[in-house]
Design a protein around this motif. Structure first.
Motif, mmCIF file in Angstrom:
data_model
loop_
_atom_site.group_PDB
_atom_site.id
_atom_site.type_symbol
_atom_site.label_atom_id
_atom_site.label_comp_id
_atom_site.label_asym_id
_atom_site.label_seq_id
_atom_site.Cartn_x
_atom_site.Cartn_y
_atom_site.Cartn_z
ATOM 1 N N PRO A 1 0.831 -1.205 0.000
ATOM 2 C CA PRO A 1 0.000 0.000 0.000
ATOM 3 C C PRO A 1 0.864 1.253 0.000
ATOM 4 O O PRO A 1 1.921 1.305 0.622
ATOM 5 C CB PRO A 1 -0.790 -0.121 1.312
ATOM 6 N N VAL A 2 0.436 2.266 -0.757
ATOM 7 C CA VAL A 2 1.183 3.521 -0.858
ATOM 8 C C VAL A 2 0.507 4.564 0.027
ATOM 9 O O VAL A 2 -0.695 4.778 -0.050
ATOM 10 C CB VAL A 2 1.220 4.009 -2.317
ATOM 11 N N ASN A 3 1.302 5.197 0.898
ATOM 12 C CA ASN A 3 0.764 6.219 1.796
ATOM 13 C C ASN A 3 0.830 7.590 1.142
ATOM 14 O O ASN A 3 1.776 7.917 0.436
ATOM 15 C CB ASN A 3 1.574 6.256 3.105
ATOM 16 N N ASP A 4 -0.192 8.384 1.382
ATOM 17 C CA ASP A 4 -0.188 9.782 0.946
ATOM 18 C C ASP A 4 0.776 10.543 1.838
ATOM 19 O O ASP A 4 0.701 10.482 3.060
ATOM 20 C CB ASP A 4 -1.609 10.362 1.081
ATOM 21 N N VAL A 5 1.704 11.270 1.219
ATOM 22 C CA VAL A 5 2.721 11.985 1.986
ATOM 23 C C VAL A 5 2.094 12.912 3.007
ATOM 24 O O VAL A 5 2.623 13.114 4.095
ATOM 25 C CB VAL A 5 3.650 12.772 1.038
ATOM 26 N N ASN B 1 -11.762 -5.825 2.634
ATOM 27 C CA ASN B 1 -10.987 -5.534 1.424
ATOM 28 C C ASN B 1 -9.483 -5.674 1.679
ATOM 29 O O ASN B 1 -8.744 -6.210 0.842
ATOM 30 C CB ASN B 1 -11.294 -4.114 0.925
ATOM 31 N N GLU B 2 -9.030 -5.195 2.832
ATOM 32 C CA GLU B 2 -7.616 -5.338 3.167
ATOM 33 C C GLU B 2 -7.227 -6.810 3.278
ATOM 34 O O GLU B 2 -6.151 -7.223 2.837
ATOM 35 C CB GLU B 2 -7.310 -4.622 4.487
ATOM 36 N N ILE B 3 -8.134 -7.597 3.866
ATOM 37 C CA ILE B 3 -7.847 -9.037 4.031
ATOM 38 C C ILE B 3 -7.789 -9.721 2.669
ATOM 39 O O ILE B 3 -6.895 -10.526 2.401
ATOM 40 C CB ILE B 3 -8.922 -9.686 4.922
ATOM 41 N N ARG B 4 -8.745 -9.380 1.789
ATOM 42 C CA ARG B 4 -8.779 -10.017 0.461
ATOM 43 C C ARG B 4 -7.542 -9.647 -0.365
ATOM 44 O O ARG B 4 -7.046 -10.466 -1.145
ATOM 45 C CB ARG B 4 -10.041 -9.608 -0.291
ATOM 46 N N GLU B 5 -7.056 -8.427 -0.215
ATOM 47 C CA GLU B 5 -5.932 -7.960 -1.022
ATOM 48 C C GLU B 5 -4.567 -8.282 -0.401
ATOM 49 O O GLU B 5 -3.535 -8.144 -1.047
ATOM 50 C CB GLU B 5 -6.038 -6.442 -1.227
ATOM 51 N N TRP B 6 -4.589 -8.732 0.852
ATOM 52 C CA TRP B 6 -3.312 -9.010 1.533
ATOM 53 C C TRP B 6 -2.605 -10.197 0.883
ATOM 54 O O TRP B 6 -3.226 -11.198 0.493
ATOM 55 C CB TRP B 6 -3.567 -9.304 3.009
ATOM 56 N N LYS B 7 -1.293 -10.116 0.761
ATOM 57 C CA LYS B 7 -0.475 -11.203 0.213
ATOM 58 C C LYS B 7 0.769 -11.378 1.066
ATOM 59 O O LYS B 7 1.244 -10.431 1.706
ATOM 60 C CB LYS B 7 -0.058 -10.889 -1.230
ATOM 61 N N PRO B 8 1.331 -12.596 1.115
ATOM 62 C CA PRO B 8 2.551 -12.813 1.898
ATOM 63 C C PRO B 8 3.716 -12.014 1.321
ATOM 64 O O PRO B 8 3.805 -11.803 0.112
ATOM 65 C CB PRO B 8 2.788 -14.326 1.794
#
Length: 316
Positions: free
Chosen positions: A126-130, A160-167
């Motif tokens: 995930p990319v954080n907004d500065v 959604n975070e759980i579905r998109e999470w990857k090792p």
């Protein structure tokens, strides 16, 4: 470098072999030498070849044990100063395959470790907004799990975070490090799928995980320990007696003599110099003597057996 903490193999039918039964009765110490020789050759990766010096000074063999193994062709003379274990490579891993497997393991581990620096993995994070970055969210998310201040904890991940999470590469490296410590290899991708499905089916509130990466670290360790325990239990069950209600037969007195087909008593009574395993009379006399029969009684029963065989041949 090839690790030497592997296993040699012994066929499930080893105990049924006529050669093995013969040695167990006539020269049991030769069976122990044979097992030691297999273990030695597997450890040294020498494809079943063992020298005289290794047999005598590494394994403590004596001439009678070696001769007994040569007689039943469980050892074969190499014609120089050593021996080959008969059909060793039919059952054991060759040196070539062991080295190939070790090299594959080394390369796989290198790929797992190198993956954490792969720029292509950045797109998976995930990319954080500065504008939202501050001192609080730059803390290590894994150490933040230990904080007692609820305001510093991460909120529970949504679906959604759980579905998109990857090792992550760190997870794969952890799995490989556990393999080096003797744990079974874990399929990280399959375990990750199980991890996500469990969180979605039971709900994140059931587990209370606030950091999925840290939680998955624990899943990897627990699954490795579980597979290791299952493997050890299976080995124990395979080597233990299946029927615990089975009663062990009464042991014969230690002073009782056990006869083989090559025993002098058997050969002398039949007037033979050498034992021929195909001669049924040798087998019959051996069993009669081991039952405690006298020479006269054994010969009388042998005579009756011969008459019975002749009648059977006539009627046939």
């Amino acid at each position: 470098m090839v690790k030497r903490d592997g296993f040699a193999k012994l066929s499930n039918g080893f105990w049924r072999s006529t050669k093995v039964r013969k040695l167990r009765r006539e020269r049991p110490t030769a069976l122990g030498l044979y097992a030691l020789a297999i273990s030695f050759c597997s450890d040294r990766l020498n494809d079943g070849h063992i020298t005289d010096d290794e047999l005598y000074y590494q394994l403590g063999a004596d001439d009678d044990d070696i001769d007994a193994l040569l007689d039943v062709r469980m050892l074969e003379d190499d014609g120089e100063s050593g021996y080959y274990i008969h059909d060793y490579l039919d059952h054991q891993t060759s040196r070539e395959k062991a080295l190939e497997k070790a090299e594959k393991h080394r390369r796989a581990q290198a790929r797992y470790i190198a993956g954490q620096n792969d720029e292509s993995l950045i797109n998976q994070c995930p990319v954080n907004d500065v504008s939202t970055l501050n001192t609080q969210n730059t803390k290590n998310p894994r150490t933040s799990l230990l904080s007692n201040d609820k305001s510093e904890r991460h909120p529970l991940p949504d679906e959604n975070e759980i579905r998109e999470w990857k090792p992550k590469p760190d997870h794969r490296q952890q799995a490989m490090e556990l393999v080096d410590k003797g744990y079974p290899l874990i399929d990280v991708d399959n375990l990750a799928k199980e991890f996500r499905n469990s969180l979605l089916s039971k709900g994140i509130e059931h587990y209370g995980y606030r950091n999925l990466d840290a939680a998955f670290d624990t899943w990897i360790l627990k699954r490795s320990e579980s597979k290791r325990d299952q493997h050890q239990n299976q080995i124990f069950q395979d080597t233990a007696f299946e029927g615990r209600t089975w009663q062990e037969p009464e042991k014969e007195p230690e002073h009782k003599t056990t006869y083989g087909i090559g025993s002098k008593r058997v050969l002398n009574l039949l007037g033979l110099d050498v034992a021929d395993p195909s001669d049924w009379r040798l087998l019959a006399l051996r069993d009669l003597f081991n039952e405690g029969k006298s020479d006269e009684a054994a010969m009388e029963e042998l005579r009756q057996m011969e008459e019975a065989r002749k009648k059977t041949e006539v009627t046939a």
